[in-house]
Design a protein around this motif. Structure first.
Motif, short mmCIF file in Angstrom:
data_model
loop_
_atom_site.label_atom_id
_atom_site.label_comp_id
_atom_site.label_asym_id
_atom_site.label_seq_id
_atom_site.Cartn_x
_atom_site.Cartn_y
_atom_site.Cartn_z
N GLN A 136 0.83 -1.21 0.00
CA GLN A 136 0.00 0.00 0.00
C GLN A 136 0.87 1.26 0.00
OE1 GLN A 136 -2.70 0.27 3.35
NE2 GLN A 136 -4.10 1.59 2.25
N SER A 140 0.96 3.99 -3.04
CA SER A 140 0.54 5.37 -2.77
C SER A 140 1.39 6.38 -3.53
CB SER A 140 0.63 5.67 -1.27
OG SER A 140 2.00 5.84 -0.87
N GLU A 142 3.99 7.89 -2.43
CA GLU A 142 4.56 8.94 -1.57
C GLU A 142 6.09 8.95 -1.56
OE1 GLU A 142 4.49 8.26 2.85
OE2 GLU A 142 3.03 6.71 2.32
#
Length: 417
Positions: A136, A140, A142
């Protein structure tokens, strides 16, 4: 739903147990050559005696008697049993490895697609909260794109001795190379996290410690006869008596009393000296992988650790992810601009899940049951998604034995001839 079980060993009984206890499915048949194991399964799942078979041929000759089947037999039995199950129209939960032979893996995939049947492979790590959380974070964006991964499976020295020195998977001539049997899990995780098929694979490893030249002076062939057993951490009494009633002692004998275990040490494979078995699989192996999307990875398998756990470091464009599945902790670091290391850091405590493999076994069964009732081809570990890991494991072993880099596309073409 009605489910049949082939292989009433530890793994098969765990999967069948979840299906029966938590998911309210009926276990209608069991197949196992071991009379004691069949009897335990009969009683545990209320299976009628005429539905307990000592061989898979007799079971398949009875026709299709269930909706789905769990195949958790020995590695080299998987191919024929799976093909027969597909021909009868079963949806299948298949213990890994799919087969020790990558060509058989591809033939099973082809047959499943031809028969329009679902096969879910027991790559349970994808179902754990730990690896799901890492996936995850990557997805994402990020931290930017993944650049390179360091991954290790620390088998645990006692687990190495139990399963891969004394136990069922000690000899690749009888079962599978350790990189296939134990670590196709890890190849699968690397494919999943890298988000790509592999391009090239190289590997090095050997059997360095668990061999006769390292046997202590005065040691015997079996622990119960050994004069130096009190000095050996692998003495069967030290390995199994303190964990009676738990894995791995439950594999040694159906009788988990001290008397029952001690009797087993005299005759079973688990009472043998770890330096004097017929094992030939590596006790250490390193594998390097280049993926088609440019991600590189190293995988380190080792039988020399005090506990069983996996550690991972994923280095991305703008930060890294470090995790240890034994404590369910994941550390995320965003890279700093200078040597004062002022980059942003945060630690995630992943929620623990009950059950084996950090809850992965239970999650796998939920996925399989749902897929068997509907269209299960989108399972996290469907046969089509699981093939790559097996070819990678085979490539690693080929590289180790042949001392060369393996081109994955060329290998697949060769296997499909």
């Amino acid at each position: 739903m009605k489910i049949a079980l082939i292989g009433a060993g530890q793994r098969g009984m765990i999967y069948a147990g979840y299906a029966f206890d938590s998911m309210q499915n009926e276990i209608v048949a069991v197949v196992d050559p071991n009379k004691e194991k069949r009897k335990i399964a009969e009683e545990r799942f209320h299976i009628s005696p005429e539905m307990a078979f000592d061989n898979s041929d007799a079971f398949f000759n009875a026709g299709k008697i269930a909706d789905a089947i769990i195949i958790a037999s020995m590695d080299r039995d998987h191919y024929l049993q799976t093909i027969k199950a597909l021909e009868l129209g079963y949806n299948i939960l298949l213990e890994k490895p799919i087969s020790p032979d990558p060509k058989e893996c591809l033939l099973i995939q082809e047959k499943a697609n031809e028969c329009n049947r679902n096969i879910v492979v027991c790559h349970v790590l994808r179902y754990t909260n730990f690896f799901a959380a890492i996936k995850q974070i990557i997805d994402s964006g990020e931290l930017g794109k993944v650049i390179t991964i360091q991954h290790a499976e620390n088998i645990g020295n006692f687990h190495m001795a139990h399963s891969f020195v004394r136990g069922n998977w000690r000899n690749s001539d009888e079962t599978s190379p350790i990189i296939m049997q134990k670590s196709c899990h890890d190849m699968d995780i690397l494919v999943w996290l890298a988000g790509s098929e592999a391009k090239k694979v190289s590997s090095f490893g050997n059997l360095q410690y668990f061999c006769r030249e390292n046997a202590p002076e005065g040691s015997a062939e079996r622990c119960m006869e050994c004069k130096v057993a009190d000095q050996c951490r692998f003495d069967a009494r030290k390995a199994y008596l303190p964990v009676a009633g738990e894995w791995p002692a439950t594999v040694v004998s159906e009788d988990q009393t001290e008397e029952g275990l001690m009797k087993s040490f005299e005759t079973s494979p688990y009472g043998r000296c770890v330096y004097k078995c017929d094992n030939n699989v590596c006790d250490n192996q390193v594998t390097n992988i280049e993926f088609k999307n440019g991600v590189t990875a190293t995988f380190h398998l080792s039988g020399f650790s005090n506990k069983m756990h996996r550690t991972i470091k994923i280095m991305c464009e703008n930060g890294d992810i470090i995790g240890d599945d034994s404590d369910n902790m994941i550390k995320i670091t965003k890279y700093s601009s200078n040597s004062k290391y002022t980059g942003e850091e945060k630690t995630i405590q992943v929620e623990s899940a009950e059950g084996f493999h950090g809850g992965g076994d239970y999650g796998l069964m939920l996925d399989f049951i749902a897929g068997a009732m509907e269209d299960g081809k989108n399972s996290k570990t469907s046969i089509n998604r699981s093939i790559e890991s097996h070819v990678m494991a085979y490539a690693a072993e080929e590289s180790r034995l042949m001392n060369q880099i393996i081109d994955m596309d060329a290998l697949k073409k060769e296997l499909l001839k």
